[in-house]
Design an enzyme around this catalytic site. Structure first.
Site: not given
Length: 485
Positions: A112-113
């Site tokens: 997700f980063k």
């Protein structure tokens, strides 16, 4: 839009100032002085937007056209998401028994980063090129932050990045996404310690305001507001995809289950709530349960030690973004927030005031999940859906299955955030007695040359970090004076 420190003793700055900052000079975290309030009409209008469209609307609110013109902002965000594998960028998978998974992992590093760091890197380069500046980015990582940060800035001509990687705390694939990067502007150190020890040299360096200014230092950990800003889009997108109707008044709630370590996604959800999004938050953690204890009991105190778990990126004792949440829920009271955090830093224990704890437990629920429950959730999800979960996603899904087992009927839709692909965690997949699946690009990492400098116990990590930063600044100045070399 102006930003202030949660501790109230640092000068206020605009988005550009926040972007290039780590901690504020008083040790606090930057946060908007005021949050925009979104009415039902705006939410209805936004409900049909794509994920990139939501990021554009949110960033326009918090950056301002005087810093980045709207057309330029749209171009930067389009560029940030251009390499994502899924055409939607973020995808909602609807599984059996009311299990909705918001897949946040379709970027280059399968985590997700990538979403927030790709955008942040585009904003960063926009201002650096405009100002003809150079920065050194310092990142500590126990999981996906390092690889996503490296991916977002590698080969940038005006950025050097230093990554402090925790030895033995990442999966093999996570480590291999960092150590084979041989670009000249990427510098990886392997640290013998835990996640909180890793933060100490970084915080010590950023506490030296003159040193930070002299060497143009910044952080891309989730202390950086730009990352939290982009992550608010996760919650808006989850809401609009899961809400049964946008035509009722009031709008219906949606429960968003957030697996969390440093509480960046949780702080983003709290901000979305405060802006008027009708979501109910559930914070789910592994055995390292300081967030769970804080929500349940008001006990924001360190445990004796970090316990390694299958959800390794969440093996964190000090979830620093809770400071933003305390500020938000205390009515933007910097004096209260400063007193609380200084007491915590001094004693490593903190009992929240009754009123603040009441507001926190009213804003969100929580659950702590064991390794056994993680593997059970992974196995159950596979059996029901032939869908592999990463162990961090399984922390959220475990909560969903607990609610199903307790037969607690609810008309509120539930969406679990899925922060990473199971492909990054074959060890956890095997622990759940399942068969790992790995894309070809991840398998290829095993055959690449690696480069990594050790930071051993007994070494002065702060001194090593400062020395590396000084060397990079000297090299950049030499290059600026002799650009043809």
């Amino acid at each position: 839009m102006w930003y202030v420190s949660t501790r109230g003793m640092a000068p206020r700055v605009d988005f550009e100032g926040v972007l290039f900052s780590g901690y504020a000079s008083d040790g606090g975290l930057f946060i908007p002085e005021e949050l925009p309030q979104l009415g039902r009409e705006t939410l209805h209008k936004w409900s049909t937007l794509s994920y990139p469209g939501l990021v554009k609307e949110l960033c326009a609110l918090f950056i301002g056209p005087e810093l980045i013109a709207r057309d330029d902002l749209h171009d930067l965000i389009d560029r940030a998401f251009s390499r994502f594998r899924h055409q939607e960028v973020v995808h909602l998978s609807r599984l059996r028994n009311g299990l909705d998974m918001l897949e946040l992992w379709h970027g280059a590093t399968y985590a997700f980063k990538d979403l927030s760091l790709c955008c942040t890197a585009q904003f960063l380069q926009y201002f650096l090129e405009k100002r003809e500046r150079h920065v050194t980015v310092v990142v500590g990582t126990s999981g996906d932050t390092g690889s996503a940060a490296i991916e977002s800035v590698q080969e940038a001509k005006n950025v050097d990045i230093i990554v402090l990687l925790l030895k033995g705390h990442c999966s093999k694939i996570q480590e291999l996404q960092m150590t084979p990067v041989l670009k000249e502007n990427v510098h990886v150190f392997e640290v013998e310690g835990n996640s909180d020890e890793l933060d100490e040299p970084i915080k010590a360096v950023f506490a030296d305001v003159d040193f930070v200014k002299e060497h143009s230092l910044m952080s891309l950990n989730s202390i950086n507001w730009s990352r939290v800003l982009v992550q608010t889009a996760h919650h808006f997108f989850a809401y609009f995809r899961c809400a049964p109707s946008m035509d009722t008044d009031p709008l219906p709630p949606v429960e968003v289950v957030v697996p969390t370590g440093a509480a960046g996604n949780l702080a983003a959800g709290c901000i979305a709530q405060k802006m008027g999004l009708p979501i109910h938050l559930v914070a789910t953690v592994n055995h390292n349960d300081i967030i769970h204890r804080t929500i349940q009991q008001g006990d924001f105190s360190l445990s004796k030690a970090v316990k390694p778990t299958l959800a390794s990126a969440m093996d964190i004792q000090v979830p620093y973004n809770m400071e933003r949440i305390f500020w938000l829920l205390s009515g933007s009271d910097s004096q209260v927030t400063r007193a609380l955090m200084e007491h915590f830093e001094r004693t490593q224990t903190l009992s929240l005031p009754r009123e603040l704890h009441s507001k926190l437990s009213g804003a969100m629920k929580s659950e702590s999940v064991s390794d056994e429950a993680i593997t059970q959730a992974m196995a159950c999800c596979w059996e029901e859906n032939q869908y592999l979960l990463c162990p961090h996603s399984a922390v959220a899904v475990s909560y969903h299955y607990q609610q199903m087992d307790r037969q607690q009927p609810s008309s509120t839709p539930r969406c679990c955030l899925a922060p990473a692909s199971a492909a990054k965690f074959p060890e956890a997949v095997l622990a759940a007695r399942l068969t790992p699946e790995a894309p070809a690009d991840l398998l290829a990492l095993e055959h690449k040359e690696t480069r990594c400098t050790p930071m051993r116990r007994g070494d002065d990590w702060t001194l090593i970090l400062r020395g590396t930063i000084e060397d990079l600044s000297q090299q950049w100045r030499g290059h600026a004076l002799n650009p043809s070399e």
